[in-house]
Design an enzyme around this catalytic site. Structure first.
Site, PDB file in Angstrom:
ATOM      1  N   CYS A   1       0.795  -1.233   0.000  1.00 56.82           N
ATOM      2  CA  CYS A   1       0.000   0.000   0.000  1.00 56.82           C
ATOM      3  C   CYS A   1       0.826   1.281   0.000  1.00 56.82           C
ATOM      4  CB  CYS A   1      -0.984   0.005   1.162  1.00 56.82           C
ATOM      5  SG  CYS A   1      -0.260   0.077   2.823  1.00 56.82           S
TER       6      CYS A   1
ATOM      7  N   HIS B   1      -2.622   0.766   7.343  1.00 57.93           N
ATOM      8  CA  HIS B   1      -2.934   0.844   5.920  1.00 57.93           C
ATOM      9  C   HIS B   1      -2.972   2.296   5.468  1.00 57.93           C
ATOM     10  CE1 HIS B   1      -4.381  -0.086   2.008  1.00 57.93           C
ATOM     11  NE2 HIS B   1      -5.581   0.422   2.201  1.00 57.93           N
TER      12      HIS B   1
ATOM     13  N   ASP C   1      -7.692   4.203  -3.520  1.00 62.05           N
ATOM     14  CA  ASP C   1      -6.849   3.211  -2.865  1.00 62.05           C
ATOM     15  C   ASP C   1      -6.446   2.140  -3.872  1.00 62.05           C
ATOM     16  OD1 ASP C   1      -5.547   1.500  -1.202  1.00 62.05           O
ATOM     17  OD2 ASP C   1      -7.282   0.979   0.038  1.00 62.05           O
TER      18      ASP C   1
END
Length: 279
Positions: free
Chosen positions: A79, A116, A131
């Site tokens: 991420c 995250h 995202d």
């Protein structure tokens, strides 16, 4: 903020299939059609993977390093890498981009730390969750934050933003007939330096879910796939799943065929050796 001026935007666009002459998008502007096009192309082209963590390689988050790995090296990333790259590209195009820290909720009732990284992009005064780094369950397109509770259909997959106490927003995914939370995030803005701290934990702490095992995932229009440890999971829009074990001799073939991922020879040999040693 996101060092977009350091990014070779042309190379990035070519990597995700939006390069000059592709016909996939017109003139790049900080508008909603461009945001959708870039987000969709990025998630389709760049695989979620944390193999450098398993191999003991440092995970750098400066834009030149991410570009070298994910763009020129045609690798994937997790991420912090994925969304830092996406943020740099969107900033370079002219979007207003801010970061958020999210708490993973895919492991039942366990309270997990905020690890995250997600993005919030403002277009014409409306905020959109972006995202590219939540693996096979993550959204492939932006999700509006202005309409909590509304179903957001992305092809065969459906998402929903739910508003909770203290301004916390939770992203859920419909699995069959059941809504399942993916993660939740607060209004607090995160900066690239905050992701450096989170990355330090995720890439090295013994309790990190990325340490000591293969994690490779990819969203898709029809099915979504995840290789975690030795188990390859295929997720269907109706919520059904298929699982099978991947043997060491098949690992590189699976990475290539199912995830579009090819490692340099040295890394591939080392990865297979570590994978085999886990027998």
């Amino acid at each position: 903020m996101w060092s977009g001026d350091e990014l070779d935007l042309g190379a990035y666009l070519a990597r995700i299939g939006l390069g000059e002459g592709s016909g996939a998008v017109g003139e790049l502007r900080p508008d909603l059609p461009t945001l959708y096009a870039v987000h969709r192309a990025h998630t389709a082209a760049i695989t979620f993977e944390s193999l450098d963590v398993l191999l003991g390689r440092p995970v750098a988050l400066d834009v030149p390093s991410i570009e070298e790995k994910l763009v020129h090296g045609r690798r994937g990333g997790y991420c912090y890498e994925q969304n830092s790259l996406l943020a740099a590209a969107l900033e370079r195009i002219g979007f207003e981009v801010t970061g958020r820290g999210a708490r993973n909720r895919t492991r039942g009732d366990a309270l997990l730390a905020v690890t995250h990284a997600v993005l919030v992009v403002t277009v014409d005064g409306e905020e959109w969750l972006c995202d590219a780094g939540f693996g096979h369950q993550g959204p492939c397109e932006p999700v509006s934050l202005a309409r909590p509770g509304a179903d957001v259909e992305q092809g065969k997959w459906t998402y929903r933003i739910r508003e909770e106490a203290d301004g916390v927003l939770a992203l859920s995914m419909l699995r069959g007939e059941t809504w399942r939370d993916l993660y939740a995030f607060s209004p607090q803005r995160y900066h690239p330096v905050d992701y450096v701290v989170l990355n330090h934990y995720s890439s090295g702490h013994p309790r990190s879910s990325f340490v000591g095992r293969v994690v490779v995932q990819r969203p898709g229009d029809d099915v979504r796939r995840a290789l975690v440890g030795r188990e390859l999971t295929t997720l269907h829009p109706d919520g059904s799943t298929e699982r099978r074990l991947v043997e060491p001799d098949d690992l590189l073939t699976v990475l290539d065929r199912e995830f579009g991922l090819r490692l340099p020879d040295r890394d591939a040999a080392e990865l297979v050796g570590m994978y085999r040693a886990g027998d």
